[in-house]
Design an enzyme around this catalytic site. Sequence first.
Site, PDB file in Angstrom:
ATOM      1  CB  ALA A 160       0.836 -43.086 -54.515  1.00 52.61           C
ATOM      2  CB  ALA A 161       6.328 -45.669 -56.011  1.00 54.51           C
ATOM      3  N   GLY A 162       4.774 -44.159 -58.285  1.00 54.74           N
ATOM      4  CA  GLY A 162       4.869 -43.931 -59.720  1.00 54.74           C
ATOM      5  C   GLY A 162       4.198 -42.639 -59.594  1.00 54.74           C
ATOM      6  CG  ASP A 163       0.240 -41.457 -58.723  1.00 57.16           C
ATOM      7  OD1 ASP A 163       0.230 -41.619 -59.917  1.00 57.16           O
ATOM      8  OD2 ASP A 163      -0.634 -41.909 -58.039  1.00 57.16           O
TER       9      ASP A 163
HETATM   10  P1  ADP Z   1       4.659 -47.690 -60.367  1.00 53.71           P
HETATM   11  O1  ADP Z   1       4.375 -46.948 -58.872  1.00 53.71           O
HETATM   12  O2  ADP Z   1       3.938 -46.784 -61.206  1.00 53.71           O
HETATM   13  O3  ADP Z   1       4.142 -49.082 -60.307  1.00 53.71           O
HETATM   14  P2  ADP Z   1       7.341 -48.047 -59.976  1.00 53.71           P
HETATM   15  O4  ADP Z   1       7.077 -49.301 -58.995  1.00 53.71           O
HETATM   16  O5  ADP Z   1       8.325 -48.192 -61.020  1.00 53.71           O
HETATM   17  O6  ADP Z   1       6.006 -47.466 -60.523  1.00 53.71           O
HETATM   18  O7  ADP Z   1       7.908 -46.933 -59.059  1.00 53.71           O
HETATM   19  C1  ADP Z   1       8.026 -45.654 -59.553  1.00 53.71           C
HETATM   20  C2  ADP Z   1       9.453 -45.057 -59.187  1.00 53.71           C
HETATM   21  O8  ADP Z   1       9.463 -45.181 -57.682  1.00 53.71           O
HETATM   22  C3  ADP Z   1      10.539 -45.949 -59.560  1.00 53.71           C
HETATM   23  O9  ADP Z   1      11.110 -45.678 -60.998  1.00 53.71           O
HETATM   24  C4  ADP Z   1      11.628 -45.672 -58.664  1.00 53.71           C
HETATM   25  O10 ADP Z   1      12.287 -44.252 -58.910  1.00 53.71           O
HETATM   26  C5  ADP Z   1      10.949 -45.366 -57.239  1.00 53.71           C
HETATM   27  N1  ADP Z   1      10.545 -46.609 -56.498  1.00 53.71           N
HETATM   28  C6  ADP Z   1       9.674 -47.489 -56.752  1.00 53.71           C
HETATM   29  N2  ADP Z   1       9.922 -48.579 -55.745  1.00 53.71           N
HETATM   30  C7  ADP Z   1      10.960 -48.308 -55.090  1.00 53.71           C
HETATM   31  C8  ADP Z   1      11.871 -49.078 -54.095  1.00 53.71           C
HETATM   32  N3  ADP Z   1      11.608 -50.085 -53.525  1.00 53.71           N
HETATM   33  N4  ADP Z   1      12.901 -48.523 -53.556  1.00 53.71           N
HETATM   34  C9  ADP Z   1      13.438 -47.475 -54.295  1.00 53.71           C
HETATM   35  N5  ADP Z   1      12.812 -46.762 -55.105  1.00 53.71           N
HETATM   36  C10 ADP Z   1      11.713 -47.087 -55.739  1.00 53.71           C
END
Ligand code: ADP
Length: 309
Positions: A253-256
């Site tokens: 849920a980083a993207g969410d």
């Molecule tokens: P999703 O969760 O949709 O696959 P991402 O992995 O690109 O998308 O993560 C979404 C956002 O969360 C990224 O653009 C970034 O801002 C942040 N993020 C994700 N993973 C990390 C990480 N390991 N370290 C720092 N920021 C992160």
Amino acid sequence: MGNTTKKICVAGSLNVDLTLRLERFHQPGETVIAKSIHTYAGGKGGNQGVAVAKLGHPVMMVGMLGEDDNGRFYRDTLKKNGVDAECVGSAPNTPSGTAVIEVDDRGENRIAIIPGTNGLVNNAYMDSVMERMLTCDIFMLQYEIDLATDAYLAKILHDAGKQLILDPAPAAPAPDGLYANIDFITPNATELATLTGAHVDSEEEVVRAAHMLLNRGVGAVIAKLGPKGCIYVDKETVVPVAGFCVETVDTTAAGDSFNAGFAVALAEGMQIRDALRLANAVGALSTTGAGAQSSMPTRAQVDAILSRS
Ligand code: ADP
């Protein structure tokens, strides 16, 4: 006093995630003892709604739950987090959306999804709550309800002058007419590659693929690039914004969370670079704890990391 803060609405899926931890995946006909079972509120719609609420911003959720234990659990979760759930409908004879997730010791997963009541979030349901939806200004959509309904909704909202953020996840071809009604589309790198058929690795490749989506009618592309942060692309500009360096535990849920941060920043009238920096902070912080909604940050945590770096 004039309060110019815009109200956010999330229309989309609500899933209860039943997560089993197993030593290893078992074969057909085999029975194994699982190590643990946990029930979490999830689904991209619900995740985005809760993430906005955790940031302290008013948010209305539009979706559907069953009249079952999972539905009651989810309603309770929305309430505890301060999400306005008045437009979350109840269906008596359909199970709430459920995901059965198995995770093995290597961290691999297997997921079976029962769309359940998410399948009832259709055009007629949108019509039934439209008047209340139209009291909001910024709308967040994803691809876990019927895509034709996303397209139907996007047209009405765009025609009404609303701002729309589309998370094209899980990646799928867009229904006719959808992109032209979208202000911001927010694919991660994998989704951007799937949607365009392009190779997406370097910054130039991201920008080239983003232009393919611009040519299909979206207003701007925000490519989410994990720890690297994100790149904003519209017809005139390219704005790369570096991510935050954090101790990542679980990226669920980083993207969410990122999308929620971006929507809140937009609601507050921030310029694009500041909005993306805030979104990166919310996304990064969400990876520092286990789980989806439980690890989403508060505004105070976000402000702390923003002022530090
Ligand atoms: P999703 O969760 O949709 O696959 P991402 O992995 O690109 O998308 O993560 C979404 C956002 O969360 C990224 O653009 C970034 O801002 C942040 N993020 C994700 N993973 C990390 C990480 N390991 N370290 C720092 N920021 C992160």
